[in-house]
Write a protein that holds these residues in place. Sequence first.
Motif, PDB file in Angstrom:
ATOM      1  N   ASP A  97      10.014   2.640  11.746  1.00  0.00           N
ATOM      2  CA  ASP A  97       9.100   1.884  12.612  1.00  0.00           C
ATOM      3  C   ASP A  97       7.875   1.502  11.761  1.00  0.00           C
ATOM      4  N   PRO A  98       7.617   0.205  11.568  1.00  0.00           N
ATOM      5  CA  PRO A  98       6.481  -0.189  10.702  1.00  0.00           C
ATOM      6  C   PRO A  98       5.174   0.468  11.126  1.00  0.00           C
ATOM      7  N   ALA A  99       5.038   0.730  12.419  1.00  0.00           N
ATOM      8  CA  ALA A  99       3.791   1.339  12.893  1.00  0.00           C
ATOM      9  C   ALA A  99       3.683   2.799  12.450  1.00  0.00           C
ATOM     10  N   ALA A 100       4.810   3.426  12.098  1.00  0.00           N
ATOM     11  CA  ALA A 100       4.785   4.847  11.714  1.00  0.00           C
ATOM     12  C   ALA A 100       4.576   5.030  10.216  1.00  0.00           C
ATOM     13  N   LEU A 101       4.562   3.912   9.461  1.00  0.00           N
ATOM     14  CA  LEU A 101       4.416   4.037   8.004  1.00  0.00           C
ATOM     15  C   LEU A 101       3.032   4.552   7.625  1.00  0.00           C
ATOM     16  N   ALA A 102       2.987   5.449   6.658  1.00  0.00           N
ATOM     17  CA  ALA A 102       1.703   5.968   6.162  1.00  0.00           C
ATOM     18  C   ALA A 102       1.747   5.951   4.635  1.00  0.00           C
ATOM     19  N   LEU A 103       2.095   4.785   4.081  1.00  0.00           N
ATOM     20  CA  LEU A 103       2.209   4.656   2.621  1.00  0.00           C
ATOM     21  C   LEU A 103       0.821   4.609   1.985  1.00  0.00           C
ATOM     22  N   PRO A 104       0.711   5.022   0.722  1.00  0.00           N
ATOM     23  CA  PRO A 104      -0.562   4.860   0.018  1.00  0.00           C
ATOM     24  C   PRO A 104      -0.995   3.385   0.057  1.00  0.00           C
ATOM     25  N   ALA A 105      -2.299   3.153   0.029  1.00  0.00           N
ATOM     26  CA  ALA A 105      -2.828   1.791   0.218  1.00  0.00           C
ATOM     27  C   ALA A 105      -2.218   0.791  -0.755  1.00  0.00           C
ATOM     28  N   GLU A 106      -2.036   1.200  -2.020  1.00  0.00           N
ATOM     29  CA  GLU A 106      -1.518   0.233  -3.006  1.00  0.00           C
ATOM     30  C   GLU A 106      -0.048  -0.105  -2.766  1.00  0.00           C
ATOM     31  N   ARG A 107       0.625   0.606  -1.853  1.00  0.00           N
ATOM     32  CA  ARG A 107       2.040   0.302  -1.561  1.00  0.00           C
ATOM     33  C   ARG A 107       2.197  -0.383  -0.196  1.00  0.00           C
ATOM     34  N   ALA A 108       1.144  -0.944   0.305  1.00  0.00           N
ATOM     35  CA  ALA A 108       1.177  -1.507   1.657  1.00  0.00           C
ATOM     36  C   ALA A 108       2.259  -2.576   1.806  1.00  0.00           C
ATOM     37  N   ARG A 109       2.583  -3.288   0.709  1.00  0.00           N
ATOM     38  CA  ARG A 109       3.564  -4.387   0.824  1.00  0.00           C
ATOM     39  C   ARG A 109       4.948  -3.970   0.305  1.00  0.00           C
ATOM     40  N   TRP A 110       5.152  -2.668   0.092  1.00  0.00           N
ATOM     41  CA  TRP A 110       6.416  -2.211  -0.493  1.00  0.00           C
ATOM     42  C   TRP A 110       7.514  -2.022   0.564  1.00  0.00           C
ATOM     43  N   ALA A 111       7.200  -2.161   1.831  1.00  0.00           N
ATOM     44  CA  ALA A 111       8.178  -1.835   2.880  1.00  0.00           C
ATOM     45  C   ALA A 111       8.285  -2.986   3.887  1.00  0.00           C
ATOM     46  N   PRO A 112       8.890  -4.123   3.490  1.00  0.00           N
ATOM     47  CA  PRO A 112       8.968  -5.272   4.411  1.00  0.00           C
ATOM     48  C   PRO A 112       9.778  -4.917   5.661  1.00  0.00           C
ATOM     49  N   ASP A 113       9.252  -5.253   6.796  1.00  0.00           N
ATOM     50  CA  ASP A 113       9.904  -4.957   8.098  1.00  0.00           C
ATOM     51  C   ASP A 113      10.172  -3.466   8.287  1.00  0.00           C
ATOM     52  N   GLY A 114       9.429  -2.606   7.575  1.00  0.00           N
ATOM     53  CA  GLY A 114       9.622  -1.158   7.743  1.00  0.00           C
ATOM     54  C   GLY A 114      10.775  -0.603   6.912  1.00  0.00           C
ATOM     55  N   ILE A 115      11.361  -1.424   6.021  1.00  0.00           N
ATOM     56  CA  ILE A 115      12.479  -0.937   5.190  1.00  0.00           C
ATOM     57  C   ILE A 115      11.908  -0.342   3.899  1.00  0.00           C
ATOM     58  N   VAL A 116      12.276   0.907   3.633  1.00  0.00           N
ATOM     59  CA  VAL A 116      11.787   1.567   2.416  1.00  0.00           C
ATOM     60  C   VAL A 116      12.976   2.015   1.574  1.00  0.00           C
ATOM     61  N   ALA A 117      12.737   2.145   0.264  1.00  0.00           N
ATOM     62  CA  ALA A 117      13.787   2.609  -0.647  1.00  0.00           C
ATOM     63  C   ALA A 117      13.198   3.646  -1.595  1.00  0.00           C
ATOM     64  N   TYR A 118      13.973   4.709  -1.836  1.00  0.00           N
ATOM     65  CA  TYR A 118      13.541   5.780  -2.734  1.00  0.00           C
ATOM     66  C   TYR A 118      14.685   6.148  -3.677  1.00  0.00           C
ATOM     67  N   SER A 119      14.336   6.686  -4.836  1.00  0.00           N
ATOM     68  CA  SER A 119      15.374   7.177  -5.746  1.00  0.00           C
ATOM     69  C   SER A 119      16.215   8.212  -5.007  1.00  0.00           C
ATOM     70  N   LYS A 120      17.523   8.166  -5.262  1.00  0.00           N
ATOM     71  CA  LYS A 120      18.408   9.117  -4.578  1.00  0.00           C
ATOM     72  C   LYS A 120      18.503  10.436  -5.337  1.00  0.00           C
ATOM     73  N   VAL A 121      17.824  10.522  -6.495  1.00  0.00           N
ATOM     74  CA  VAL A 121      17.925  11.730  -7.316  1.00  0.00           C
ATOM     75  C   VAL A 121      16.752  12.654  -6.988  1.00  0.00           C
ATOM     76  N   CYS A 122      17.076  13.851  -6.540  1.00  0.00           N
ATOM     77  CA  CYS A 122      16.049  14.807  -6.097  1.00  0.00           C
ATOM     78  C   CYS A 122      15.130  15.173  -7.264  1.00  0.00           C
ATOM     79  N   THR A 123      13.853  15.267  -6.966  1.00  0.00           N
ATOM     80  CA  THR A 123      12.888  15.595  -8.022  1.00  0.00           C
ATOM     81  C   THR A 123      12.821  17.092  -8.304  1.00  0.00           C
ATOM     82  N   HIS A 124      13.649  17.874  -7.621  1.00  0.00           N
ATOM     83  CA  HIS A 124      13.689  19.305  -7.941  1.00  0.00           C
ATOM     84  C   HIS A 124      14.616  19.535  -9.133  1.00  0.00           C
TER      85      HIS A 124
END
Length: 328
Positions: free
Chosen positions: A215-242
Amino acid sequence: MRWLRAAAVALLGALGLARGAGRRERVVQPGEPAPRSELVVAALLLGAAACAVAFCVFYATDSLGHQTQLLGLSLGGALALLSAALIVTGKRLVVEEELEEDYPEPESPDEQEQVTAIVRESARPLTRKRLLAGAAGVAGTALGAALITPALSLGPALDTESLYDAPWRRGTRLVGERGTPYRAAGIETGTFYTAFPEGADPEELGSPVVVVRLDPAALALPAERARWAPDGIVAYSKVCTHAGCAVAIYRKPLFAPAEPRPALVCPCHYSTFDPAAGGKVLFGPAGRALPQLPLEIDATGQLRAAGNFSGPVGPSFWGVRTRRPRST
Ligand code: FES
């Protein structure tokens, strides 16, 4: 300290370097020389060394088929040949003595000298001490190298540049396993998708990403990433950082009391990441957020990368937070 001294003297005695052996009465009966057995032992030790070297070569050659099996065979072979060499040495080269009672604890200097003499005289029938000592040295060195070689997998020792590589750049299309481009309209809420960079090797560490619609209204991205999630769609690396497992679970609560928001979860040690907040760690052992991939929707409605990840992909390493990844 006493035992350390005794071991050193025993070693010197076995190689025939200790002096004064002939001045006292023998403790161990002289044994029969067995030159053929000595050759067998030397051959077994050199065979163990060859297997250990082969292990290092197999380890360094990633392109080998059945690499795991070859590694097991070579290391197992080295240890088996070393064991055989020790068995032949014990049975055929060292003078054996049967005792009906245990040896008493050596306490006086006389008793210590007697133990030293036993070790020294037990090795007396050897006729090729230098050959055996050389073969033992080669086998020990090669096996030592084989045992420490896997430590190289902890990461590049000198050149860490490749850890920053990732195959994404502005305009790269997101495609599925079969190369079909993802359309923004096809990304539904409540589930997650695995995507790869079009034309790149999907096996590359930086390739796979998880894509979810929030839900775009639920996004809480850092300010510099405000345009990184068009229509609320986000993408992340699938490789765990652990520890580098695949983030393979999307927790999407169906009713409020369970958990307030969706999360990406790695099933290995249950690191849990918040896709609405830049992939930050909500739970578990991961030490840093999942790297986020900026997205854009092109004129035809397809999903494309708007740049590279927010940080290096995969488990953390020294300096991981100080640099952005490089497009390959
Ligand atoms: S590898 Fe993902 S939690 Fe350990």
